[in-house]
Design a protein around this motif. Structure first.
Motif, short mmCIF file in Angstrom:
data_model
loop_
_atom_site.label_atom_id
_atom_site.label_comp_id
_atom_site.label_asym_id
_atom_site.label_seq_id
_atom_site.Cartn_x
_atom_site.Cartn_y
_atom_site.Cartn_z
N GLY A 69 42.46 -13.91 2.96
CA GLY A 69 43.91 -14.05 3.04
C GLY A 69 44.62 -13.03 2.16
N THR A 70 44.06 -12.78 0.99
CA THR A 70 44.63 -11.80 0.06
C THR A 70 44.50 -10.39 0.62
OG1 THR A 70 43.87 -13.26 -1.73
CG2 THR A 70 44.65 -11.07 -2.35
N ALA A 71 43.39 -10.12 1.31
CA ALA A 71 43.15 -8.80 1.89
C ALA A 71 44.20 -8.44 2.94
CB ALA A 71 41.76 -8.74 2.51
N VAL A 72 44.65 -9.42 3.71
CA VAL A 72 45.69 -9.17 4.72
C VAL A 72 46.96 -8.66 4.05
CG1 VAL A 72 47.19 -10.27 6.43
CG2 VAL A 72 44.75 -10.86 6.34
N VAL A 73 47.31 -9.26 2.92
CA VAL A 73 48.49 -8.83 2.17
C VAL A 73 48.29 -7.41 1.64
CG1 VAL A 73 49.89 -9.27 0.12
CG2 VAL A 73 49.13 -11.18 1.55
N ALA A 74 47.10 -7.13 1.09
CA ALA A 74 46.81 -5.80 0.53
C ALA A 74 46.93 -4.71 1.59
CB ALA A 74 45.42 -5.79 -0.09
N GLU A 75 46.43 -4.99 2.78
CA GLU A 75 46.51 -4.00 3.86
C GLU A 75 47.96 -3.70 4.19
OE1 GLU A 75 44.27 -2.20 4.99
OE2 GLU A 75 42.37 -3.19 4.59
N ALA A 76 48.81 -4.71 4.19
CA ALA A 76 50.22 -4.50 4.52
C ALA A 76 50.97 -3.77 3.42
CB ALA A 76 50.89 -5.85 4.80
N LEU A 77 50.44 -3.80 2.21
CA LEU A 77 51.05 -3.11 1.09
C LEU A 77 50.65 -1.64 1.02
CD1 LEU A 77 50.66 -5.90 -1.60
CD2 LEU A 77 52.85 -4.94 -0.85
N GLY A 78 49.68 -1.25 1.85
CA GLY A 78 49.26 0.15 1.86
C GLY A 78 47.77 0.36 2.05
N GLY A 79 46.99 -0.70 1.96
CA GLY A 79 45.55 -0.56 2.15
C GLY A 79 44.77 -0.77 0.87
N ILE A 80 43.55 -1.23 1.00
CA ILE A 80 42.70 -1.57 -0.13
C ILE A 80 42.10 -0.32 -0.76
CG2 ILE A 80 40.57 -2.77 -0.79
CD1 ILE A 80 41.24 -4.76 1.54
N GLN A 81 42.27 -0.17 -2.06
CA GLN A 81 41.69 0.95 -2.80
C GLN A 81 40.30 0.58 -3.30
OE1 GLN A 81 44.09 2.38 -6.07
NE2 GLN A 81 42.51 3.79 -6.81
N GLN A 82 39.31 1.34 -2.90
CA GLN A 82 37.94 1.10 -3.32
C GLN A 82 37.72 1.58 -4.76
OE1 GLN A 82 35.38 -0.40 -1.53
NE2 GLN A 82 36.82 -0.84 0.13
N THR A 83 37.04 0.77 -5.57
CA THR A 83 36.67 1.16 -6.93
C THR A 83 35.23 0.73 -7.18
OG1 THR A 83 37.32 -0.93 -7.97
CG2 THR A 83 39.05 0.74 -7.67
N LEU A 84 34.77 0.85 -8.40
CA LEU A 84 33.43 0.39 -8.73
C LEU A 84 33.25 -1.10 -8.48
CD1 LEU A 84 32.97 -0.08 -12.58
CD2 LEU A 84 35.21 0.25 -11.52
N PHE A 85 34.36 -1.85 -8.42
CA PHE A 85 34.29 -3.29 -8.17
C PHE A 85 34.25 -3.61 -6.67
CE2 PHE A 85 36.85 -2.75 -12.12
CZ PHE A 85 35.91 -3.25 -13.02
N GLY A 86 34.31 -2.57 -5.85
CA GLY A 86 34.37 -2.76 -4.41
C GLY A 86 35.80 -2.73 -3.93
N GLY A 87 36.05 -3.34 -2.77
CA GLY A 87 37.40 -3.41 -2.24
C GLY A 87 38.10 -4.66 -2.74
N MET A 88 37.73 -5.80 -2.19
CA MET A 88 38.21 -7.09 -2.68
C MET A 88 37.22 -7.59 -3.75
SD MET A 88 40.94 -7.43 -0.92
CE MET A 88 41.35 -9.06 -1.57
N TRP A 89 37.73 -8.27 -4.75
CA TRP A 89 36.85 -8.78 -5.80
C TRP A 89 37.40 -10.09 -6.33
CZ3 TRP A 89 40.69 -8.59 -9.31
CH2 TRP A 89 41.54 -7.48 -9.33
N ASP A 90 36.53 -10.86 -6.98
CA ASP A 90 36.99 -12.06 -7.68
C ASP A 90 36.51 -12.01 -9.12
OD1 ASP A 90 34.32 -12.84 -7.60
OD2 ASP A 90 34.60 -14.21 -5.93
N ILE A 91 37.27 -12.67 -9.97
CA ILE A 91 36.97 -12.69 -11.40
C ILE A 91 36.75 -14.13 -11.82
CG2 ILE A 91 37.87 -12.20 -13.71
CD1 ILE A 91 39.57 -10.00 -12.51
#
Length: 373
Positions: free
Chosen positions: A156-178
């Protein structure tokens, strides 16, 4: 402001002085004018790109100029003819040109913006221009916005991120949880308080936006989010300690981050100024990821510590903190170039989902919505 037309234009050696009907005068060099010729041989209108390489720009002079109301025609020494629209030329009056590139941020402290930032249901954000503009305008104004009624999952969070401009990949991956994992050498994965900081300060291209979504917090308390307006902290530093502000806008503070087989290092000013407007453009501050540094002299060394301490004092001043509890279903999105974030200590099981969006991509969205130039 609409320019009605051109009053007159005069060639003065290599310069063309253009007098507009509103009494504005703008001077153009001949090389600039030829480079900005908009005829079909020089400019491709459907791609909005020049047709020729810069190295092919001819070394020519202006032969004559004719003014025709809202247009100006230049004939060149190679007999090429260029026509310029008054509205186009007026854009390059220096002050107006700079002002169009300035983002009029509203700086704040504490919780004074709690009832001003945008809080938009996800369907309205995703499906209407009005909803999207409200979110992006809030980010531009205050550095933060909230998108509500989101499915409390990473998907659900990823859908919002895509609409904001797209997911930026980092060492943590695309989507992550803490969640708490004390085997990881990072305070983000612990339950202790996390002081205010910007993310990825050791990256050459740190995240533009950060999204955080509380997916779960059970059998415990605490874990409140803390936000600080870094632009406010920079303004206070400039007001109270101008020499320290000047130092932090120029001195390259090096940061490093080593995690799970990765090693990042980058040096940049803690307060970066926009090279066109001279406004604050970006804050890079994380007290804990500063690299050990060598200094040219003792004065630079002592100024480094004094300046960062003064800056940190404003960041850590609780009067400047906006503290609140994130809840499942509400995605907080904030400008990582501007806001510093942290959290209070907590107990129980707490899971936070999130991701990043690059500055290039979210600014693209804001321009398409005609919120910035």
């Amino acid at each position: 402001m609409r320019i009605l037309g051109i009053k007159n234009a005069k060639i003065d050696d290599t310069t063309l002085d253009v007098h507009f009907e509103n009494d504005m005068v703008v001077c153009f060099e001949d090389c600039w004018l030829r480079d900005h010729c908009r005829c079909s041989k020089c400019f491709v209108t459907n791609t909005n790109l020049r047709a020729n390489h810069l190295i092919e720009l001819p070394d020519v002079t202006m032969k004559s100029v004719i003014v025709n109301g809202s247009e100006l025609q230049v004939t060149w020494s190679d007999e090429h003819e260029s026509t310029y629209d008054a509205e186009f030329l007026a854009e390059f009056e220096m002050k107006a040109w700079v002002d169009r590139r300035r983002i009029n941020h509203i700086i704040w402290r504490g919780d004074e913006i709690s009832h001003k930032v945008a809080r938009i249901p996800v369907d309205k954000f995703l499906k209407t221009k009005q909803g999207a503009k409200a979110i992006f305008q809030s980010i531009l104004d205050y550095g933060v916005a909230f998108i509500e009624e989101v499915e409390p999952t990473l998907d659900g969070t990823a859908v919002v991120a895509e609409a904001l401009g797209g997911i930026q990949q980092t060492l943590f991956g695309g989507m992550w949880d803490i969640k708490v994992d004390e085997s990881l050498n990072d305070t983000a994965f612990m339950s202790i308080p996390l002081p205010q900081h910007t993310d990825l300060s050791s990256f050459t291209d740190p995240a533009g936006l950060q999204l955080l979504h509380s997916l779960e917090h059970t059998n415990g308390e605490g874990g409140e989010t803390v936000l600080v307006d870094g632009f406010y902290a920079a303004a206070k530093l400039k007001e109270e300690h101008p020499r320290d502000y000047d130092f932090l806008t120029k001195f390259p503070v090096e940061a490093e981050y080593k995690f799970n087989g990765h090693s990042f290092r980058h040096a940049a000013p803690a307060i970066e100024l926009d090279m066109i407007t001279n406004d604050v453009r970006q804050i890079r501050f994380n007290s804990y990821d500063r690299s050990p540094m060598a200094f040219t002299n003792g004065d630079d060394c002592r100024t480094y510590y004094r300046s960062l301490k003064h800056f940190a004092s404003s960041i850590e001043n609780k009067k400047n903190h906006w503290q609140f509890k994130l809840k499942p279903g509400v995605v907080m999105v904030f400008d990582n170039f501007r806001l510093l974030h942290g959290r209070t200590g907590f107990t129980g099981r707490r899971v936070l989902g999130g991701t990043y969006v690059s500055r290039t991509n979210w600014m693209d969205k804001a321009r398409v919505l005609e919120l910035i130039h």
